[in-house]
Design an enzyme around this catalytic site. Structure first.
Site, PDB file in Angstrom:
ATOM      1  N   GLU A   1       7.759   2.544  -6.236  1.00  0.00           N
ATOM      2  CA  GLU A   1       7.928   2.053  -4.859  1.00  0.00           C
ATOM      3  C   GLU A   1       7.973   3.217  -3.871  1.00  0.00           C
ATOM      4  O   GLU A   1       8.395   4.320  -4.220  1.00  0.00           O
ATOM      5  CB  GLU A   1       9.244   1.276  -4.757  1.00  0.00           C
ATOM      6  CG  GLU A   1       9.094  -0.225  -4.922  1.00  0.00           C
ATOM      7  CD  GLU A   1       8.521  -0.904  -3.667  1.00  0.00           C
ATOM      8  OE1 GLU A   1       7.830  -0.259  -2.855  1.00  0.00           O
ATOM      9  OE2 GLU A   1       8.790  -2.111  -3.510  1.00  0.00           O
TER      10      GLU A   1
ATOM     11  N   ASP B   1      14.908  -0.546  -0.059  1.00  0.00           N
ATOM     12  CA  ASP B   1      15.713  -0.709   1.150  1.00  0.00           C
ATOM     13  C   ASP B   1      16.771  -1.785   0.901  1.00  0.00           C
ATOM     14  O   ASP B   1      17.816  -1.495   0.329  1.00  0.00           O
ATOM     15  CB  ASP B   1      14.750  -1.050   2.294  1.00  0.00           C
ATOM     16  CG  ASP B   1      15.421  -1.133   3.649  1.00  0.00           C
ATOM     17  OD1 ASP B   1      16.381  -0.384   3.871  1.00  0.00           O
ATOM     18  OD2 ASP B   1      14.991  -1.942   4.484  1.00  0.00           O
TER      19      ASP B   1
ATOM     20  N   ASP C   1       4.537   3.367   6.551  1.00  0.00           N
ATOM     21  CA  ASP C   1       3.808   3.088   7.789  1.00  0.00           C
ATOM     22  C   ASP C   1       4.715   2.620   8.915  1.00  0.00           C
ATOM     23  O   ASP C   1       5.840   2.157   8.701  1.00  0.00           O
ATOM     24  CB  ASP C   1       2.769   1.990   7.541  1.00  0.00           C
ATOM     25  CG  ASP C   1       3.415   0.620   7.380  1.00  0.00           C
ATOM     26  OD1 ASP C   1       4.234   0.448   6.452  1.00  0.00           O
ATOM     27  OD2 ASP C   1       3.140  -0.279   8.205  1.00  0.00           O
TER      28      ASP C   1
ATOM     29  N   PHE D   1      14.550   4.407  10.353  1.00  0.00           N
ATOM     30  CA  PHE D   1      13.181   4.073  10.011  1.00  0.00           C
ATOM     31  C   PHE D   1      12.364   5.349   9.846  1.00  0.00           C
ATOM     32  O   PHE D   1      12.439   6.240  10.690  1.00  0.00           O
ATOM     33  CB  PHE D   1      12.565   3.189  11.097  1.00  0.00           C
ATOM     34  CG  PHE D   1      11.298   2.507  10.657  1.00  0.00           C
ATOM     35  CD1 PHE D   1      11.351   1.292   9.982  1.00  0.00           C
ATOM     36  CD2 PHE D   1      10.063   3.083  10.909  1.00  0.00           C
ATOM     37  CE1 PHE D   1      10.196   0.659   9.565  1.00  0.00           C
ATOM     38  CE2 PHE D   1       8.895   2.456  10.496  1.00  0.00           C
ATOM     39  CZ  PHE D   1       8.956   1.242   9.825  1.00  0.00           C
ATOM     40  N   VAL D   2      11.588   5.412   8.772  1.00  0.00           N
ATOM     41  CA  VAL D   2      10.806   6.624   8.500  1.00  0.00           C
ATOM     42  C   VAL D   2       9.319   6.310   8.336  1.00  0.00           C
ATOM     43  O   VAL D   2       8.944   5.193   7.993  1.00  0.00           O
ATOM     44  CB  VAL D   2      11.316   7.360   7.236  1.00  0.00           C
ATOM     45  CG1 VAL D   2      12.710   7.907   7.459  1.00  0.00           C
ATOM     46  CG2 VAL D   2      11.275   6.457   6.010  1.00  0.00           C
TER      47      VAL D   2
ATOM     48  N   LYS E   1       0.823  -1.183   0.000  1.00  0.00           N
ATOM     49  CA  LYS E   1       0.000   0.000   0.000  1.00  0.00           C
ATOM     50  C   LYS E   1       0.873   1.254   0.000  1.00  0.00           C
ATOM     51  O   LYS E   1       0.407   2.341  -0.277  1.00  0.00           O
ATOM     52  CB  LYS E   1      -0.871  -0.003   1.275  1.00  0.00           C
ATOM     53  CG  LYS E   1      -1.777  -1.229   1.364  1.00  0.00           C
ATOM     54  CD  LYS E   1      -2.722  -1.151   2.543  1.00  0.00           C
ATOM     55  CE  LYS E   1      -2.240  -1.894   3.748  1.00  0.00           C
ATOM     56  NZ  LYS E   1      -2.170  -3.369   3.691  1.00  0.00           N
ATOM     57  N   GLY E   2       2.149   1.078   0.365  1.00  0.00           N
ATOM     58  CA  GLY E   2       3.017   2.223   0.615  1.00  0.00           C
ATOM     59  C   GLY E   2       3.170   3.196  -0.538  1.00  0.00           C
ATOM     60  O   GLY E   2       3.316   4.396  -0.335  1.00  0.00           O
TER      61      GLY E   2
HETATM   62  P1  IMP Z   1      13.120  -4.160   0.638  1.00  0.00           P
HETATM   63  O1  IMP Z   1      13.748  -3.162  -0.312  1.00  0.00           O
HETATM   64  O2  IMP Z   1      12.744  -5.457  -0.005  1.00  0.00           O
HETATM   65  O3  IMP Z   1      13.945  -4.337   1.874  1.00  0.00           O
HETATM   66  O4  IMP Z   1      11.720  -3.663   1.147  1.00  0.00           O
HETATM   67  C1  IMP Z   1      11.294  -2.412   1.211  1.00  0.00           C
HETATM   68  C2  IMP Z   1       9.924  -2.433   1.854  1.00  0.00           C
HETATM   69  O5  IMP Z   1      10.032  -2.466   3.286  1.00  0.00           O
HETATM   70  C3  IMP Z   1       9.235  -1.154   1.520  1.00  0.00           C
HETATM   71  O6  IMP Z   1       8.403  -1.273   0.388  1.00  0.00           O
HETATM   72  C4  IMP Z   1       8.469  -0.822   2.771  1.00  0.00           C
HETATM   73  O7  IMP Z   1       7.189  -1.399   2.721  1.00  0.00           O
HETATM   74  C5  IMP Z   1       9.233  -1.458   3.888  1.00  0.00           C
HETATM   75  N1  IMP Z   1      10.102  -0.463   4.559  1.00  0.00           N
HETATM   76  C6  IMP Z   1      11.442  -0.403   4.498  1.00  0.00           C
HETATM   77  N2  IMP Z   1      11.939   0.614   5.218  1.00  0.00           N
HETATM   78  C7  IMP Z   1      10.868   1.246   5.758  1.00  0.00           C
HETATM   79  C8  IMP Z   1      10.746   2.412   6.610  1.00  0.00           C
HETATM   80  O8  IMP Z   1      11.711   3.095   7.006  1.00  0.00           O
HETATM   81  N3  IMP Z   1       9.480   2.749   6.953  1.00  0.00           N
HETATM   82  C9  IMP Z   1       8.388   2.052   6.549  1.00  0.00           C
HETATM   83  N4  IMP Z   1       8.469   0.972   5.747  1.00  0.00           N
HETATM   84  C10 IMP Z   1       9.697   0.565   5.354  1.00  0.00           C
HETATM   85 MG    MG Z   2       6.144  -1.398   0.730  1.00  0.00          MG
END
Ligand code: IMP
Ligand code: MG
Length: 187
Positions: free
Chosen positions: A102, A106, A162, A155-156, A46-47
């Site tokens: 996206e 991360d 969220d 973390f944001v 949903k982000g």
């Molecule tokens: P990754 O790149 O597979 O590690 O995943 C990224 C996902 O983790 C993002 O789409 C977010 O949903 C969640 N996420 C990562 N960092 C944060 C943060 O700082 N705040 C909120 N959600 C986060």
């Molecule tokens: Mg996400």
């Protein structure tokens, strides 16, 4: 009181005005790059919803939108998850110029998995556009074509991001104070 504790905001990283200005700049780049294309924004629920709608409204060329959602499982709280599609796109992306939108890249696992999955469906082109890019935590390399902001290893919340499903509706992006009991995150 129900629900999770309200996290304390440590500082605002980006104000609503800064975010909107930066989105307009990125939308301009996208409008140029895809001027002769067949652009479709694919948002990750949903982000990315907040970012995608703001971006789409600032884009000056014809654009389609579609959404998917993913779920990830991890064996340990701090381990990267195994990603799978929980809700797929409604329509085909064959022959289209797909921008995967996206909220944040991360570790890169989510984006890499989605790029591989979508690439197999015959788009004309495929690239990533992210609101936030947190390169210090990257584990797998992902090509990021468009990014609004780079952020530090914190973390944001806000503008779609969220904390326990809350605070997505904040207009700004903020760093929250560490809560070591509840955040599976390097703080
Ligand atoms: P990754 O790149 O597979 O590690 O995943 C990224 C996902 O983790 C993002 O789409 C977010 O949903 C969640 N996420 C990562 N960092 C944060 C943060 O700082 N705040 C909120 N959600 C986060
Ligand atoms: Mg996400």
């Amino acid at each position: 009181m129900n629900g999770p504790p309200v996290p304390e905001i440590e500082r605002i990283l980006f104000t609503e005005e800064q975010i909107e200005k930066r989105i307009r700049e990125v939308a301009e780049e996208i409008s140029e790059r895809y001027r002769d294309g067949n652009l479709k924004l694919v948002g990750v629920l949903k982000g990315a919803v907040f970012f995608l709608t703001a971006l789409a409204r600032a884009i000056r060329i014809p654009v389609k939108i579609d959404f998917l959602s993913i779920s990830s499982f991890s064996t340990r709280p701090s381990a990267p998850g195994v990603v799978r599609i929980a809700k797929d796109l409604d329509e085909s992306i064959e022959g289209e110029d797909v921008l995967l939108v996206e909220d944040i890249v991360d570790t890169g696992f989510t984006a890499r998995y989605l790029l591989q999955t979508l690439a197999a469906r015959g788009p004309n082109s495929l690239a990533v556009c992210t609101l936030l890019d947190r390169t210090p935590r990257r584990i797998v390399q992902v090509p990021v074509a468009f990014r609004c902001f780079e952020i530090p290893d914190r973390f944001v919340i806000g503008f779609g991001l969220d904390y326990r499903q809350l605070y997505r509706n904040l207009g700004y992006i903020a760093v929250i104070k560490p809560d070591r009991n509840s955040l599976p995150f390097a703080l």
